[in-house]
Design a protein around this motif. Structure first.
Motif, PDB file in Angstrom:
ATOM      1  N   SER A  25      42.279  43.974  40.167  1.00 20.26           N
ATOM      2  CA  SER A  25      41.316  43.085  40.822  1.00 20.26           C
ATOM      3  C   SER A  25      41.159  41.756  40.110  1.00 20.26           C
ATOM      4  N   ASP A  26      41.340  41.739  38.814  1.00 17.64           N
ATOM      5  CA  ASP A  26      41.139  40.501  38.054  1.00 17.64           C
ATOM      6  C   ASP A  26      42.417  39.692  37.873  1.00 17.64           C
TER       7      ASP A  26
ATOM      8  N   LYS B 275      44.257  45.505  44.537  1.00 15.43           N
ATOM      9  CA  LYS B 275      43.003  44.825  44.226  1.00 15.43           C
ATOM     10  C   LYS B 275      41.870  45.380  45.085  1.00 15.43           C
TER      11      LYS B 275
END
Length: 840
Positions: A487-488, A698
């Motif tokens: 996700s980051d 993500k």
């Protein structure tokens, strides 16, 4: 003097109510979890996990429950019973129950793989901090009731919803069927809605299931308690210091006690616990040796007057029995508890169950990797001596490090003793390092593919499945994602840029992500209309494909959806099985990438936790069958898995397990992540996915306001009863029919590719679902639509209009529509506004 209940702090702030037997509040307090799956934690005062308690009380409570089980079963059946306890919290309780039965062998589940010992079963505990349980008996026949009809006694600290225990029974019953089960728990905390399930479950499996508990009650949770609990934990984390803090910055000073080893002389051949089984012969040998071991510890303690014996995670029983022996060998006040991997908020308040917390690094090379471990209610409790008991596997440099457990303890007591119990490894495994007799009796695909020891080491390095709400907006029970969270990581690229890179060969489509399509209000309204219109048709297809799977792949298939289009279908199939049959089917999502195959690590994880023959792969629909072929090719390297895919719709005639072969609008195809749990499509890139990693994806938390994943599932599931009769008829008809794949779709795609001068079947995307994907993620050239196609294509027409793509009506398509990706695409082939070229 009245003593304040240790649940008042949580109850007052979150509105949680604990109601039940008069003894219930004496047995339980409340705390707050650092866990996204549950806000509260029921903290037992007699289990010996979080709250130090007199060891005779801890062992006595379990022993008394075992005596009650013996009286229930009668001497003859008690003599044939097998006791199974749950890791981590109930390993000691289960062993004490076995002691109360007196003649029963004992086994507990474990989260520690052991090289050379084959898995005889496994199950998931969805709400737990660490969800995966393994069963590793030394004797492969321990759980087999075929020879003598032995009852199975399952022991857990609490019977809350019943899901974990019933899932275990269902999984074991499929492999080791028996006539009788007894569930044992300290407290029965089921809600009224869950209480009727036990009788229904017993009828379903055709066995007797009894329940033996110390007390009964329930927890009443107000609306929004999970969010309120998170907020409360976050607020107190900021001031979580002193006695209620981590003590993470405290290092032993020169004046602090240096840990002293005490030699136990543990009896040879006696296991440290029930990880591989603990027999009545082992019990007799341990009982004979306990007084001398207790005396040795008492001698090493000297004048200590208040002593804690601290066990280690799953190692609960050996420290408990050493503590009971010490209690009988000294006049000192003795208490017992263990360390844990569960993160819990500590608050120094008499109305709260966890007053203090010590944090230290894991020191036993855990299978799920390094991480923090905890000892609760030790700091500030006034112990002038602590006896830390670990097994030899955990007696590592990390244990003795400046920030390790022993150093943390030294900051809060005058004396630290270390007692090490030899870690028991079954002789066949320790001598050979190769598959044992249990391996040969229960082979798995991956066991045959690679040597057993190295395979288990690889499995130990894999992560546990990600679950909502920490990853995805789906509930934790809906699906476990065998993915890693990226996700980051910036992965999105403009659609036109991605298309040029993909078609030029400069990049694979799975190495980046398209920018998530944000639907216009008009498009969102189309989705809602489409869902309302097609919900019953989808429910009917869901029911039909699920009934087909249960009939041909039952009795308890493991659903494995191909992320992400297959995942909503897998969730719906799981809900159908639960709604119509009371089945709680495991469901995971894995990544498969065209041209690169399925995630091999995900398959290894599945093979280690389930029988590969039970795995049923699930997808949303078929187009030309590329993924069907991809999966079949990938599974050639993994014995035991069935390559057949179950799909909601099979317009391409590519599979034999489907809900329908009509090409109709499945509303989950209309959107991307916002109808798939807010999860992106999967990513496979060498700099992000290592040899022991799952493929990545993500979680688009920022799109929560647009998320319709839940409403989609709920709207379809609400129509299950309405379509039940039609499903029964269709499933019966399908099961009797010739469903052999025709591959009609593949032939049509080849023809269309040549007729339109594309000469690349990968750029021809047949069916409503695939056409929608082209319009949402790729650079479309044109859309071919079956003449007269109606509302099923309203969203396609709108998307095509928004992107300037022509829709050509044609005759004789085997699909409702076909999307053509722009061939030989470069950004120079489109207008400056990014619309597709409309004439070639």
């Amino acid at each position: 003097m009245d003593v304040e209940w240790s649940g008042n702090w949580v109850a007052g702030r979150l509105g949680i109510e604990l109601v039940g037997d008069g003894e219930l509040r004496e047995l339980l307090g409340l705390a707050l979890r650092r866990n996204p799956k549950r806000a509260h934690l029921l903290v037992s005062n007699v289990l010996g996990k979080h709250v130090p308690q007199r060891p005779s009380v801890v062992h006595g409570v379990g022993h008394e429950l075992g005596e009650r089980v013996r009286n229930l079963l009668g001497e003859a059946e008690a003599g044939r019973a097998v006791v199974l306890g749950y890791a981590e919290t109930a390993t000691g309780l289960g062993h004490a129950v076995a002691d109360g039965l007196g003649v029963a062998p004992y086994l507990h589940s474990t989260r520690r793989p052991v090289a050379g010992v084959a898995q005889a079963g496994g199950f998931e505990e969805a709400h737990s901090h660490a969800t995966s349980h393994l069963l590793l008996p030394e004797d492969p026949d321990l759980l087999n009731a075929a020879a003598d009809g032995s009852p199975l006694v399952l022991v857990d600290d609490e019977f809350s919803t019943g899901n974990t225990v019933l899932n275990t029974i269902r999984a074991l019953h499929a492999r080791y069927p028996r006539d009788r089960y007894v569930i044992v728990a300290l407290v029965d905390m089921r809600s009224e809605a869950d209480q009727g399930r036990l009788t229904e479950f017993a009828e379903e499996i055709g066995a007797r299931v009894d329940l033996v508990v110390r007390a009964r009650g329930t927890v009443r949770l107000p609306d929004g308690v999970l969010e309120k609990g998170r907020s409360l934990v976050a607020r107190h984390d900021a001031r979580d210091v002193g006695l209620a803090g981590d003590a993470a910055g405290e290092l032993p000073e020169p004046s602090r006690p240096v840990p002293v080893r005490v030699a136990l002389d543990w009896p040879a051949g006696v296991p440290d616990g029930g990880r591989h089984g603990f027999t009545p012969v082992h019990r007799a040998a341990l009982e004979a040796a306990l007084p001398a071991m207790g005396a040795r510890i008492a001698g090493a303690l000297g004048d200590a007057r208040r002593v804690l014996v601290l066990g280690f995670e799953e190692l609960m029983y050996a420290p408990l029995r050493l503590a009971t022996a010490l209690e009988e060998s000294t006049t000192a006040e003795v208490r017992y508890s263990t360390t844990t991997r569960s993160p819990v908020l500590a608050v120094d308040d008499p109305g709260y169950a966890i007053r203090s917390r010590l944090v230290f690094p894991a020191h036993d090379d855990p299978a799920d990797g390094p991480g923090d471990r905890y000892a609760y209610n030790v700091a500030g409790a006034g112990f002038d001596a602590v006896v830390a008991v670990v097994d030899s596997t955990a007696d590592t440099p990390a244990l003795h490090a400046p920030d390790g457990l022993l150093a943390r303890l030294a900051g809060h007591t005058d004396q630290v003793l270390l007692a090490v119990v030899p870690s028991y490894v079954p002789p066949a495994a320790s001598a050979m390092g190769v598959p044992t007799s249990a391996d040969r009796a229960l082979p798995t695909a991956s066991d045959r593919a690679v040597p057993a020891a190295s395979h288990r080491q690889e499995i130990a390095m894999l992560s546990e499945p990600l679950r909502g709400p920490a990853f995805s907006s789906y509930a934790a029970d809906d699906v476990g994602w065998l993915l890693q969270d990226l996700s980051d990581t910036p992965l999105e690229a403009p659609t036109e840029e991605r298309e040029e890179a993909i078609q030029s060969g400069g990049a694979h489509y799975a190495e980046s992500l398209p920018v998530e399509y944000q639907p216009s209000p008009q498009y969102q309204e189309l989705f809602k209309t489409a869902l309302d219109t097609s919900a019953a048709r989808i429910a009917r297809a869901v029911g039909t494909v699920t009934e087909t799977v249960l009939a041909e792949r039952g009795p308890r298939p493991v659903l494995v959806s191909l992320a992400r289009a297959g995942t909503p279908v897998g969730v719906l199939m799981r809900r159908w099985a639960q709604h119509r049959h009371g089945l709680d089917l495991p469901h995971y999502a894995v990544s498969i990438v065209r041209g690169r195959g399925i995630d091999a690590n995900a398959l290894r994880w599945l093979a280690a936790h389930h029988d590969p023959a039970d795995v049923v792969f699930v997808d949303g629909w078929t187009g030309k069958g590329a993924i069907t072929r991809e999966l079949a090719a990938a599974l050639e390297e993994f014995d035991g898995f069935n390559p057949e895919i179950a799909v909601l719709a099979d317009p391409g005639g590519c599979v034999r397990t489907y809900g329908t072969r009509e090409d109709f609008l499945i509303p989950s195809a209309c959107l991307n992540s916002t109808v798939s749990g807010l999860i992106s499509r999967t990513v496979l890139r060498s700099d992000l996915v290592g040899p022991h990693d799952f493929h990545g994806a993500k979680f688009y938390r920022e799109l929560a306001d647009s998320d319709v994943s839940g409403p989609f599932l709920d709207t379809v599931a609400a129509r299950f009863d309405e379509v039940a009769d039609a499903v029964d008829a269709e499933a019966k008809e399908l099961l009797a029919a010739d469903r052999a794949p025709t591959w009609e779709g593949w032939a049509a795609v080849e023809r269309i590719s040549e007729e339109h001068g594309i000469h690349d079947v990968n750029l021809v995307k047949p069916g409503v679902g695939e056409t929608t994907r082209v319009l949402l993620r790729r650079v479309p050239w044109k859309i071919l639509a079956e003449r007269g196609a109606g509302a099923d294509l309203d969203h396609v027409r709108l998307l095509a209009e928004q992107r300037g793509v022509p829709v050509e009506e044609v005759e004789g398509l085997p699909y409702t529509c076909v999307g053509l990706i722009h061939p030989k695409y470069t950004r120079g082939a489109t207008g400056a506004d990014g619309t597709a070229v409309t004439a070639r």
